[in-house]
Design an enzyme around this catalytic site. Structure first.
Site, PDB file in Angstrom:
ATOM      1  CB  CYS A  60      23.452   3.441  12.228  1.00 46.44           C
ATOM      2  SG  CYS A  60      25.026   3.344  11.344  1.00 46.44           S
ATOM      3  NE  ARG A  78      25.766  -1.030  10.913  1.00 51.08           N
ATOM      4  CZ  ARG A  78      24.922  -2.058  10.883  1.00 51.08           C
ATOM      5  NH1 ARG A  78      25.348  -3.266  11.211  1.00 51.08           N
ATOM      6  NH2 ARG A  78      23.671  -1.898  10.515  1.00 51.08           N
ATOM      7  CG  HIS A  93      20.477  13.407   8.300  1.00 51.08           C
ATOM      8  ND1 HIS A  93      21.425  12.462   8.010  1.00 51.08           N
ATOM      9  CD2 HIS A  93      19.368  13.029   7.625  1.00 51.08           C
ATOM     10  CE1 HIS A  93      20.923  11.548   7.209  1.00 51.08           C
ATOM     11  NE2 HIS A  93      19.674  11.865   6.959  1.00 51.08           N
ATOM     12  NE  ARG A 133      18.552   3.861   1.455  1.00 49.91           N
ATOM     13  CZ  ARG A 133      19.036   4.678   2.376  1.00 49.91           C
ATOM     14  NH1 ARG A 133      18.232   5.538   2.968  1.00 49.91           N
ATOM     15  NH2 ARG A 133      20.313   4.645   2.734  1.00 49.91           N
ATOM     16  CG  ASN A 163      21.124   1.407   0.165  1.00 52.97           C
ATOM     17  OD1 ASN A 163      20.634   1.756   1.228  1.00 52.97           O
ATOM     18  ND2 ASN A 163      21.510   2.288  -0.749  1.00 52.97           N
TER      19      ASN A 163
END
Length: 400
Positions: free
Chosen positions: A49, A194, A25, A163, A161
């Site tokens: 992050c 983070r 990933h 996107r 969030n």
């Protein structure tokens, strides 16, 4: 679509387990160095992050999210299996993120947005745009300035969030080797999370096994709005791939040990932390400082800079960072800021090692070497604390 991506990556990880390669990933980026050389890095970060921001600040981009890594001619070589980019848009602005911002406001680009505000006059708005939000539709339905929910809390115009998805072919920094069937040679793995209170902005591992354990398998991150659950909680997310693993983290760690055995040139391993806070609670690093951490890693890969030896790995020297900040960002890097950023916070480091060890004690697949490496790092930190206390200046560390 996220469900399909998870399934595909789980299948790839399992196939790699059987055949001896890695599905990660990770982004894949290139950094230019002296003489025009191009050095490639892969990087794994939990959502929210700085993964997309790191990708976009690099010199070239092969991929922003996934990497398939195989041994070819004794080298680790990576390809990007995706055709698009999928990133968090919250906070993206024209000053800190110029390339991605230009792309997102390009009327000729085909882009999928989610969790943003669509104003009545057709503008897509997210937090970070210099314009003021206006009445429209967002993730909660109709929205207007000053709207509150049933509990009286203000409803933000765009979600944390929020996107975007766009074709990677539209990037100005698209790497010319993106379609190379042999992939690009990977010189460094980067792991980032983070962490507001423990880790310095950048650290180099002592070697592959040390980095895979203490930076990959031990990757912790403060939970963000990009995932479900209460934000602000530190959680273990090995290799930033926990949601995509069809095998245990211990087994995945051992896969990395075995993979390196086939390599004549083993990549270096680094860890970054963009979210360390100072005594006043503010972030110590600016968003654009990522470029300096990447430049330092590029030089370290080629053995061009010395480092300070800490219990957790190699740290940059102040004089090197001061020069890099001036050369690449045109700004001063004061000595006191370096000292606060790169100090060893020994109680927090020991607590982290204890949490990680406790987690892997529940994993029957965790290799013995993982515990040996964690124990050695714990011993080194504890010894430093006994000599110098809870907060140790980087100027007290030995040079390598």
């Amino acid at each position: 679509t996220v469900g399909l991506k998870k399934l595909a990556l789980r299948l790839a990880v399992y196939k790699g387990l059987r055949e001896g390669w890695l599905a990660e990933h990770m982004f894949i980026v290139g950094m230019r160095g002296p003489g025009g050389r191009l050095t490639y890095f892969t990087g794994a970060f939990p959502a929210g992050c700085g993964k997309t921001a790191t990708t976009m600040i690099a010199d070239t981009v092969v991929g922003d999210d996934l990497a398939l890594i195989r041994e070819v001619g004794g080298e680790a070589r990576a390809v990007n299996p995706e055709v698009g980019m999928f990133g968090i848009i919250d906070g993206v602005n024209p000053v800190d993120d110029p390339e991605v911002y230009r792309l997102l406001v390009n009327p000729e680009a085909e882009i999928i947005f989610c969790n943003v505000l669509l104003t009545e006059d057709g503008e897509v708005w997210w937090r970070g745009k210099p314009t003021e939000p206006r009445r429209g539709l967002n993730y909660a339905g109709e929205w207007w300035p000053g709207k509150v929910d049933a509990e009286g809390r203000e409803v933000p115009p765009s979600h944390p969030n929020a996107r975007f998805t766009v074709s990677i072919r539209l990037l100005e920094k698209l790497d010319p080797r993106i379609d190379d069937p042999l992939g690009v040679p990977v010189s460094g793995f980067i792991f980032g999370g983070r962490d507001p209170a423990t880790l310095p902005p950048v650290v180099e591992a002592f070697d592959w096994h040390h980095g895979i354990v203490t930076m990959g398998a031990a990757l912790e991150s403060e939970r963000t709005a990009a995932v479900l659950g209460k934000t602000g909680v530190m959680e273990l997310n090995p290799f930033a791939i926990l949601d995509f693993l069809p095998v245990s983290p211990g087994k995945f760690t051992e896969m990395h040990f075995r993979f390196a055995e086939k390599l004549a040139r083993v990549p270096k391993v680094f860890q970054v932390n963009y979210f360390l806070r100072g005594k006043d609670g503010s972030y110590l690093a600016e968003k654009r400082d990522k470029l300096v951490w990447l430049r330092w890693m590029e030089h370290r890969v080629h053995g061009e800079l010395d480092a300070a030896t800490s219990p957790i790995g190699y740290l940059p020297l102040y004089e090197d960072l001061r020069e890099l900040f001036d050369k690449h960002l045109g700004k001063d890097f004061p000595e006191h800021l370096y000292e606060e950023m790169f100090a060893m916070r020994t109680p927090q480091l020991l607590a982290k090692m204890e949490r990680v060890r406790s987690a892997y004690e529940q994993d029957p697949d965790a290799p013995p070497e993982l515990f040996e490496i964690l124990s050695e790092q714990y011993r080194r930190v504890k010894e430093l604390r006994s000599r110098h206390g809870d907060w140790v200046s980087p100027f007290r560390l030995d040079r390598k």
